[in-house]
Scaffold this motif. Structure first.
Motif, PDB file in Angstrom:
ATOM      1  N   LYS A  10       0.829  -1.208   0.000  1.00  0.00           N
ATOM      2  CA  LYS A  10       0.000   0.000   0.000  1.00  0.00           C
ATOM      3  C   LYS A  10       0.862   1.255   0.000  1.00  0.00           C
ATOM      4  CE  LYS A  10      -2.461  -0.641   3.652  1.00  0.00           C
ATOM      5  NZ  LYS A  10      -3.511  -0.458   4.678  1.00  0.00           N
ATOM      6  N   TYR A  11       1.901   1.249   0.836  1.00  0.00           N
ATOM      7  CA  TYR A  11       2.719   2.455   0.959  1.00  0.00           C
ATOM      8  C   TYR A  11       3.640   2.640  -0.238  1.00  0.00           C
ATOM      9  CZ  TYR A  11       0.882   2.538   5.640  1.00  0.00           C
ATOM     10  OH  TYR A  11       0.021   2.581   6.704  1.00  0.00           O
ATOM     11  N   ILE A  12       4.034   1.559  -0.880  1.00  0.00           N
ATOM     12  CA  ILE A  12       4.806   1.686  -2.119  1.00  0.00           C
ATOM     13  C   ILE A  12       3.952   2.334  -3.203  1.00  0.00           C
ATOM     14  CG2 ILE A  12       5.892   0.382  -3.984  1.00  0.00           C
ATOM     15  CD1 ILE A  12       6.905  -1.578  -1.911  1.00  0.00           C
ATOM     16  N   LEU A  13       2.691   1.908  -3.307  1.00  0.00           N
ATOM     17  CA  LEU A  13       1.781   2.529  -4.273  1.00  0.00           C
ATOM     18  C   LEU A  13       1.576   4.005  -3.958  1.00  0.00           C
ATOM     19  CD1 LEU A  13      -0.946  -0.246  -4.640  1.00  0.00           C
ATOM     20  CD2 LEU A  13       0.621   0.533  -6.418  1.00  0.00           C
ATOM     21  N   LEU A  14       1.405   4.313  -2.680  1.00  0.00           N
ATOM     22  CA  LEU A  14       1.225   5.698  -2.278  1.00  0.00           C
ATOM     23  C   LEU A  14       2.471   6.523  -2.592  1.00  0.00           C
ATOM     24  CD1 LEU A  14      -0.494   7.871  -0.905  1.00  0.00           C
ATOM     25  CD2 LEU A  14       0.439   7.123   1.295  1.00  0.00           C
ATOM     26  N   LEU A  15       3.657   5.952  -2.370  1.00  0.00           N
ATOM     27  CA  LEU A  15       4.900   6.658  -2.667  1.00  0.00           C
ATOM     28  C   LEU A  15       5.008   6.958  -4.161  1.00  0.00           C
ATOM     29  CD1 LEU A  15       7.657   7.708  -1.685  1.00  0.00           C
ATOM     30  CD2 LEU A  15       8.567   5.415  -2.092  1.00  0.00           C
ATOM     31  N   LEU A  16       4.695   5.971  -5.005  1.00  0.00           N
ATOM     32  CA  LEU A  16       4.730   6.189  -6.446  1.00  0.00           C
ATOM     33  C   LEU A  16       3.751   7.288  -6.855  1.00  0.00           C
ATOM     34  CD1 LEU A  16       4.922   2.508  -7.747  1.00  0.00           C
ATOM     35  CD2 LEU A  16       6.772   4.188  -7.665  1.00  0.00           C
ATOM     36  N   PHE A  17       2.567   7.262  -6.257  1.00  0.00           N
ATOM     37  CA  PHE A  17       1.569   8.288  -6.562  1.00  0.00           C
ATOM     38  C   PHE A  17       2.075   9.675  -6.170  1.00  0.00           C
ATOM     39  CE2 PHE A  17      -1.808  10.844  -4.506  1.00  0.00           C
ATOM     40  CZ  PHE A  17      -2.419  11.310  -5.668  1.00  0.00           C
ATOM     41  N   LEU A  18       2.682   9.790  -4.978  1.00  0.00           N
ATOM     42  CA  LEU A  18       3.159  11.086  -4.501  1.00  0.00           C
ATOM     43  C   LEU A  18       4.304  11.613  -5.372  1.00  0.00           C
ATOM     44  CD1 LEU A  18       3.080  10.462  -0.648  1.00  0.00           C
ATOM     45  CD2 LEU A  18       1.516  11.867  -1.985  1.00  0.00           C
ATOM     46  N   ILE A  19       5.197  10.750  -5.797  1.00  0.00           N
ATOM     47  CA  ILE A  19       6.294  11.174  -6.674  1.00  0.00           C
ATOM     48  C   ILE A  19       5.743  11.645  -8.018  1.00  0.00           C
ATOM     49  CG2 ILE A  19       8.293  10.346  -7.971  1.00  0.00           C
ATOM     50  CD1 ILE A  19       8.944   8.548  -5.605  1.00  0.00           C
ATOM     51  N   CYS A  20       4.798  10.900  -8.560  1.00  0.00           N
ATOM     52  CA  CYS A  20       4.168  11.283  -9.831  1.00  0.00           C
ATOM     53  C   CYS A  20       3.469  12.632  -9.690  1.00  0.00           C
ATOM     54  CB  CYS A  20       3.175  10.199 -10.255  1.00  0.00           C
ATOM     55  SG  CYS A  20       2.318  10.534 -11.810  1.00  0.00           S
ATOM     56  N   PHE A  21       2.748  12.818  -8.591  1.00  0.00           N
ATOM     57  CA  PHE A  21       2.017  14.064  -8.372  1.00  0.00           C
ATOM     58  C   PHE A  21       2.983  15.230  -8.181  1.00  0.00           C
ATOM     59  CE2 PHE A  21      -1.045  16.556  -5.520  1.00  0.00           C
ATOM     60  CZ  PHE A  21      -1.664  17.130  -6.609  1.00  0.00           C
ATOM     61  N   THR A 358      -4.243   2.980  -5.418  1.00  0.00           N
ATOM     62  CA  THR A 358      -3.899   3.294  -4.027  1.00  0.00           C
ATOM     63  C   THR A 358      -5.145   3.413  -3.171  1.00  0.00           C
ATOM     64  OG1 THR A 358      -1.955   4.499  -4.809  1.00  0.00           O
ATOM     65  CG2 THR A 358      -2.654   4.917  -2.557  1.00  0.00           C
ATOM     66  N   ASN A 359      -6.167   4.078  -3.704  1.00  0.00           N
ATOM     67  CA  ASN A 359      -7.409   4.249  -2.947  1.00  0.00           C
ATOM     68  C   ASN A 359      -8.056   2.901  -2.652  1.00  0.00           C
ATOM     69  OD1 ASN A 359      -9.438   6.071  -1.827  1.00  0.00           O
ATOM     70  ND2 ASN A 359     -10.757   5.306  -3.461  1.00  0.00           N
ATOM     71  N   LEU A 360      -8.044   2.008  -3.637  1.00  0.00           N
ATOM     72  CA  LEU A 360      -8.615   0.676  -3.425  1.00  0.00           C
ATOM     73  C   LEU A 360      -7.831  -0.099  -2.383  1.00  0.00           C
ATOM     74  CD1 LEU A 360      -9.496  -0.407  -7.094  1.00  0.00           C
ATOM     75  CD2 LEU A 360     -11.081   0.255  -5.270  1.00  0.00           C
ATOM     76  N   SER A 361      -6.502   0.030  -2.404  1.00  0.00           N
ATOM     77  CA  SER A 361      -5.690  -0.710  -1.440  1.00  0.00           C
ATOM     78  C   SER A 361      -5.935  -0.221  -0.025  1.00  0.00           C
ATOM     79  CB  SER A 361      -4.205  -0.573  -1.791  1.00  0.00           C
ATOM     80  OG  SER A 361      -3.759   0.754  -1.618  1.00  0.00           O
TER      81      SER A 361
END
Length: 449
Positions: A10-21, A358-361
């Protein structure tokens, strides 16, 4: 072990999302900080050097007349055009050779001969002024090829047998040299010039209505064809839409869950009031973060609301602009806006996909908080651990972005902090789930109701 792996995922997905954003916001910053020129592409041999000279002499005459006469029509015209809009004509010459005699280095690239200020074209460390006949501006790629570095202000570059002093350097992956057209004409190094591009730069302090009016007056005054023009403001507006798409989706996710809770608890006044307060707080924070003031752009408001053809014309105008943006060949000046926007659009699609996953996870992780309509012992501990994980992930993302020299500041940092939406989401989830009727849940693992 399996639960720990899922939590780490979950946190890896969130990290990827934050870097992309974060990268999206940095691209938006680069687009918004530069001006929004209007680029005209005149027909072949339609805009000569003599024509440009006549245009500037005409403006100087108007300015002189306006200075000596107050309250005249001439003064008003000058205030509407010359004071709020400057322009630079450009002739593009490909496959030209430049050299640095001191270091015995040479480069082949694009030569831009300009009539006007270089500030209307690029954002460089130094400006090539309109009356500067001995200076030049280099792209970073040209600086590397000619000098081996980018701190080259004051260096000498030779072109067509004429030496020019470097005034500044701007960011570009192409080898480009910007020179004053008049200098080469005086040195007989160039024949009669016909400019293939006219870049008009409205004042950044103008409102949308004033900007549109200044452009319209400029086009009318010099008989410019409005069908062969690209207003780079469209790149800035579309980039804002791309950047705001992710926060808006997050906001809608929170509001959706909160509204569902309102519907389910419409007969429970206390619970309904608590949910309302939570949702209002989320909305206020959202608008304060982004400093949003809902309004309609001035150029989208018709003179009379009964003018039905206005909307038809606007839709046709927008469709033409999008078609031109996608398919029309672009100058190097326009590519400085187009390339970052394309990257931003691609990152937006990736960011939305990462957001959904990420939201689903995190949503599937909510289930262990609740059983039979109430919090289980230890659920708050899991909640705070998840929130701490979100904070830690955001800090790691910010550190990585800084390591990669992607900086966020001011308003965009506030936008970047919005992924703390998970806090609000959890608050809404708690209000929503805890207020559900007990018979809403089916049998749990032990068979209790």
């Amino acid at each position: 072990m399996r639960r720990g792996i899922r939590r780490l995922g979950k946190y890896i997905l969130l990290l990827l999302f934050l870097i992309c954003f974060g990268y999206m916001l940095s691209l938006h910053t680069s687009l918004s900080r530069s001006g929004a020129p209007v680029i005209y592409y005149p027909e072949e041999n339609a805009l000569s050097y003599d024509t440009l000279t006549s245009m500037r002499e005409n403006e100087e005459g108007i300015t002189t007349g306006a200075a000596g006469t107050t309250g005249t029509a001439g003064a008003t015209e000058t205030e509407d055009t010359t004071g709020f809009l400057s322009y630079t004509a450009v002739e593009t010459v490909e496959n030209q050779t430049f050299s640095n005699e001191v270091l015995e280095r040479s480069a082949t690239g694009t030569l831009l001969l300009i009539d006007g200020s270089s500030a209307n074209l690029v954002s460089a460390t130094g400006e090539l002024m309109e009356d500067d006949l001995t200076g030049c501006v280099l792209s970073t790629e040209a600086a590397w090829e000619l000098f081996g570095e980018t701190e080259v202000t004051g260096g000498e570059v030779l072109c067509s047998g004429v030496s020019f002093e470097v005034r500044g350097v701007y960011e570009d992956t192409e080898c480009v040299l910007i020179l004053p057209a008049e200098a080469l004409i005086r040195a007989a190094a160039a024949s009669e010039l016909y400019f293939d591009m006219l870049v008009a730069m409205p004042d950044d302090n103008l409102s949308d209505a004033e900007r549109s009016e200044a452009i319209e007056v400029f086009e009318t005054k010099y008989g410019l064809d409005s069908d062969s023009v690209t207003d780079c403001m469209i790149y800035k507006r579309l980039s804002t839409v791309c950047v705001m798409l992710v926060p808006t989706i997050l906001m809608l996710c929170v509001l959706g869950r909160g509204i569902a809770g309102l519907v389910r608890n419409r007969r429970r006044p206390f619970r309904l009031a608590l949910l309302c307060i939570t949702l209002i707080a989320v909305i206020v924070v959202f608008f304060r973060f982004f400093q949003i003031s809902p309004s309609i752009p001035a150029d989208l408001i018709p003179n009379t609301w009964s003018d039905l053809d206005f909307w038809k014309d606007k839709m046709s105008e927008f469709a033409t602009a999008i078609q031109r943006l996608l398919f029309q060949s672009k100058s190097g000046i326009e590519l400085n806006y187009y390339k970052p926007f394309v990257r931003l659009a691609a990152l937006t699609g990736t960011g939305v996909l990462l957001l959904v996953v990420t939201n689903l996870s995190f949503r599937t992780g909510d289930r262990h908080f609740f059983r039979i309509g109430r919090l289980q012992p230890g659920s708050l501990r899991f909640l705070f651990l998840d929130l701490a994980g979100v904070f830690a992930t955001e800090l790691v993302a910010i550190c990585l972005l800084r390591q990669w020299r992607i900086f966020l500041d001011g308003k965009r940092m506030l936008i970047y902090l919005w992924p703390y939406f998970l806090m609000a989401k959890y608050v809404v989830t708690l209000n929503y789930e805890c207020f559900l009727p007990k018979n809403h849940f089916h049998y749990d693992n032990i068979g209790m109701r």
